[in-house]
Write a protein that holds these residues in place. Structure first.
Motif, PDB file in Angstrom:
ATOM      1  N   SER A 163      30.784  38.579  37.737  1.00 50.14           N
ATOM      2  CA  SER A 163      31.752  37.596  37.188  1.00 50.14           C
ATOM      3  C   SER A 163      32.788  37.069  38.368  1.00 50.14           C
ATOM      4  CB  SER A 163      32.540  38.388  36.064  1.00 50.14           C
ATOM      5  OG  SER A 163      33.104  39.514  36.711  1.00 50.14           O
ATOM      6  N   LEU A 164      33.023  37.846  39.386  1.00 50.08           N
ATOM      7  CA  LEU A 164      33.837  37.593  40.275  1.00 50.08           C
ATOM      8  C   LEU A 164      33.323  36.085  40.936  1.00 50.08           C
ATOM      9  CD1 LEU A 164      34.691  40.731  42.072  1.00 50.08           C
ATOM     10  CD2 LEU A 164      36.533  39.324  41.153  1.00 50.08           C
ATOM     11  N   SER A 165      32.149  36.104  41.359  1.00 52.37           N
ATOM     12  CA  SER A 165      31.545  34.874  41.701  1.00 52.37           C
ATOM     13  C   SER A 165      31.509  33.677  40.923  1.00 52.37           C
ATOM     14  CB  SER A 165      30.032  35.320  42.432  1.00 52.37           C
ATOM     15  OG  SER A 165      29.013  35.224  41.291  1.00 52.37           O
ATOM     16  N   ARG A 166      31.480  33.968  39.755  1.00 49.96           N
ATOM     17  CA  ARG A 166      31.737  32.800  38.739  1.00 49.96           C
ATOM     18  C   ARG A 166      33.077  32.134  38.665  1.00 49.96           C
ATOM     19  NH1 ARG A 166      28.289  35.960  36.107  1.00 49.96           N
ATOM     20  NH2 ARG A 166      29.584  36.670  34.784  1.00 49.96           N
ATOM     21  N   ALA A 205      47.154  43.883  41.219  1.00 46.62           N
ATOM     22  CA  ALA A 205      47.541  44.961  40.129  1.00 46.62           C
ATOM     23  C   ALA A 205      48.350  46.185  40.595  1.00 46.62           C
ATOM     24  CB  ALA A 205      46.285  45.530  39.864  1.00 46.62           C
ATOM     25  N   ALA A 206      48.669  46.429  41.722  1.00 47.55           N
ATOM     26  CA  ALA A 206      49.456  47.482  42.193  1.00 47.55           C
ATOM     27  C   ALA A 206      50.926  47.046  42.216  1.00 47.55           C
ATOM     28  CB  ALA A 206      49.048  47.734  43.798  1.00 47.55           C
ATOM     29  N   GLY A 245      45.665  33.022  41.613  1.00 51.32           N
ATOM     30  CA  GLY A 245      45.988  31.820  41.901  1.00 51.32           C
ATOM     31  C   GLY A 245      46.924  31.379  40.468  1.00 51.32           C
ATOM     32  N   LYS A 246      46.610  30.271  39.989  1.00 55.72           N
ATOM     33  CA  LYS A 246      47.584  30.139  38.829  1.00 55.72           C
ATOM     34  C   LYS A 246      46.780  30.646  37.668  1.00 55.72           C
ATOM     35  CE  LYS A 246      49.076  25.663  41.211  1.00 55.72           C
ATOM     36  NZ  LYS A 246      49.162  24.251  41.001  1.00 55.72           N
ATOM     37  N   GLU A 247      45.725  31.090  37.582  1.00 52.13           N
ATOM     38  CA  GLU A 247      44.866  31.957  36.314  1.00 52.13           C
ATOM     39  C   GLU A 247      45.619  32.985  36.113  1.00 52.13           C
ATOM     40  OE1 GLU A 247      43.117  29.883  34.479  1.00 52.13           O
ATOM     41  OE2 GLU A 247      43.276  28.249  35.695  1.00 52.13           O
ATOM     42  N   PRO A 248      45.916  33.328  34.846  1.00 57.97           N
ATOM     43  CA  PRO A 248      45.894  34.718  34.383  1.00 57.97           C
ATOM     44  C   PRO A 248      44.904  35.605  34.289  1.00 57.97           C
ATOM     45  CG  PRO A 248      46.202  33.371  32.481  1.00 57.97           C
ATOM     46  CD  PRO A 248      46.099  32.230  33.692  1.00 57.97           C
ATOM     47  N   VAL A 249      44.929  37.029  34.610  1.00 59.30           N
ATOM     48  CA  VAL A 249      43.798  37.756  34.559  1.00 59.30           C
ATOM     49  C   VAL A 249      44.056  38.744  33.557  1.00 59.30           C
ATOM     50  CG1 VAL A 249      42.329  39.315  36.144  1.00 59.30           C
ATOM     51  CG2 VAL A 249      43.544  37.467  37.128  1.00 59.30           C
ATOM     52  N   GLN A 265      40.733  46.126  35.135  1.00 59.78           N
ATOM     53  CA  GLN A 265      40.128  47.379  35.060  1.00 59.78           C
ATOM     54  C   GLN A 265      38.690  47.865  35.642  1.00 59.78           C
ATOM     55  OE1 GLN A 265      39.626  48.894  30.842  1.00 59.78           O
ATOM     56  NE2 GLN A 265      39.176  50.818  31.507  1.00 59.78           N
ATOM     57  N   ASN A 266      37.887  46.398  35.414  1.00 59.17           N
ATOM     58  CA  ASN A 266      36.590  46.622  35.850  1.00 59.17           C
ATOM     59  C   ASN A 266      36.478  46.611  37.405  1.00 59.17           C
ATOM     60  OD1 ASN A 266      35.185  46.537  33.473  1.00 59.17           O
ATOM     61  ND2 ASN A 266      35.319  44.286  33.446  1.00 59.17           N
TER      62      ASN A 266
END
Length: 487
Positions: free
Chosen positions: A167-170, A364-365, A384-388, A394-395
């Motif tokens: 999912s990171l690569s997408r 996250a830290a 970036g500008k996108e909320p996670v 957690q993953n």
């Protein structure tokens, strides 16, 4: 699970290896039927028969629709590719004992580039081509080759794409599953072609250029020379190699989007900025350490080139080298191991934890510290500008924990097998990160031939886990144990 569908798709993956074995046979014929001709012919026939076997006896099969079936396909396709990929080495003999052939095969397919060979140049050219071909196959991915031949309308294609490509690569680009595979293949093939052309312009022969293009685009470390890239004694070759090592360690989807849109800003993700910043800082620090303890006969220019090339090689998991770093200062070696631990960006051919996960873990830290300092505050992690989402964080944290835990276990096991602390620690980091060259006797100036067979097998397992990013194997392992408990 749909066993028929799994077997058919594993057959497709094996036929990919058989195709490149056939190309290696043609190379042998071109060079006058060299000593690897019969080993390659026999290996090609065996692999082709086994790969075609499901299509002869399994006429039709429903497409896979379960995650379990997809994970089994991924693990089995890689594992059997290793097995059949070692056949040319075993049949050829020489330095290739059974354990050595297995190690070389796994190292090739996982694009690790670690080798047991003491004299690479003694191998027939066709076997060298097969060796580099495993990098080409592994860089793109055994399962990605499989996805190329699955109809785009198949629901299995979408599901398997999501499993093979993390999912990171997408992140950062939005394509359907069929488009995702096309983008990856297109960028990968173009990188190979451009690297080949640049190497030819730098004076390499046709054979050398093809083999090193396969290696650098896959961020693998196999070379046709005992001295790796350094054997060419060419600054032009060194610079070309560094450029393509960096390009191959970047997000393929973002490279495509950047070129297609003509906007460099597309590539400027937090992971890209962090990765390039880390490379710059590490190169400067290694360069300083080499100047504090300069090698005899070296110049400031040569030390800077060695620093830049070696840091890039380790950070991109390429493992190619232009000098022997066996006796480098401790500070430089520690920096190389830090680079090998995190490696390049998601969506590339590199291994390791990935720069993307390091960035997200850092964010996250910071957010957690803010929440602890002010419990009533609302802090959102952003990439970036996108909320996670918290589930994604957690993953990432769980992956890093599992990765470090496996690394710790591997270090203890290798130490118990008789390796010294430097080889046990660096060997574990570099095998799990698919880096190849480590430190000590297994640095850029050495190889893995002197290690006990048990250590080679453990490192091979590390390479496999690093290439498939751990989770698919753990899922299949869980299925095996859950099945045995039911019985």
């Amino acid at each position: 699970m749909n066993i028929k569908a799994i077997v058919m798709n594993i057959g497709r993956a094996l036929l990919v290896s058989a195709l490149f074995m056939f190309l290696s046979v043609l190379v042998s014929i071109y060079y006058g039927f060299d000593d690897a001709f019969f080993p390659l012919v026999i290996s090609c026939i065996i692999t082709s028969i086994v790969g075609a076997f499901p299509f002869i006896f399994v006429r039709t099969a429903e497409p896979l629709t379960t995650l379990r079936g997809g994970y089994v396909t991924i693990v089995a396709s890689w594992s059997l590719s290793f097995v059949f990929g070692m056949l040319p080495y075993v049949l050829y003999g020489g330095e290739f004992t059974l354990a050595n052939a297995w190690f070389e095969s796994v190292s090739g397919y996982t694009t690790t580039g670690a080798s047991i060979l003491n004299d690479i140049e003694a191998l027939p050219k066709s076997l060298l081509f097969w060796r580099s071909s495993t990098h080409f196959i592994g860089g793109l991915g055994v399962v990605v080759f499989l996805l190329l031949v699955i109809p785009s309308a198949s629901p299995y294609k979408s599901r398997l794409t999501n499993l093979e490509i993390s999912s990171l690569s997408r992140e950062g680009y939005r394509y359907r599953s069929s488009q995702t595979v096309t983008v990856i293949v297109m960028v990968y093939v173009i990188l190979n072609i451009l690297a080949f052309v640049c190497y030819m312009l730098c004076g390499m022969t046709l054979f050398e250029a093809i083999n090193h293009a396969f290696s650098v685009a896959a961020t693998g470390g196999f070379s046709t020379k005992n001295g790796s890239i350094g054997a060419f004694d060419s600054v032009g070759v060194d610079i070309v190699t560094m450029i393509f090592m960096i390009l191959a360690s970047l997000h393929f989807g973002l490279i495509y989007s950047t070129v297609a849109s003509g906007r460099f800003r597309t590539l400027l993700t937090p992971a890209f900025k962090y990765f390039m910043g880390f490379l710059a800082v590490a190169v400067v620090l290694v360069f300083i350490s080499l100047n504090v303890h300069p090698a005899e006969g070296s110049t400031v220019g040569s030390r800077f080139l060695e620093s830049a090339f070696t840091v890039v090689s380790y950070a991109t998991t390429s493992g190619l080298g232009i000098s022997d770093n066996t006796h480098w200062p401790a500070v430089a070696c520690i920096l190389l191991m830090l680079a090998s631990l995190q490696c390049g960006c998601a969506g590339s051919t590199t291994g390791g934890i990935k720069a993307d996960r390091v960035v997200l873990a850092y964010k996250a830290a910071i957010v957690q510290i803010r929440r602890m300092a002010n419990p009533n505050s609302v802090s959102q992690i952003k990439y970036g500008k996108e909320p996670v989402e918290d589930s994604r964080i957690q993953n990432v944290l769980v992956f890093i924990f599992v990765y470090i835990a496996l690394l710790f276990v591997s270090i203890l096991c290798l130490y118990a097998m008789g390796l010294d602390s430097v080889e046990a620690i660096s060997g574990s980091i570099c095998s799990l990160g698919n880096v190849g060259s480590a430190l000590g006797a297994i640095s850029l100036g050495g190889n893995y031939s002197s290690l006990p067979n048990a250590a080679k097998l453990l490192m091979s397992f590390n390479m496999f886990l690093g290439r498939i990013e751990i989770y698919p194997f753990l899922v299949v392992l869980g299925l095996i144990f859950s099945g045995s408990r039911k019985k």
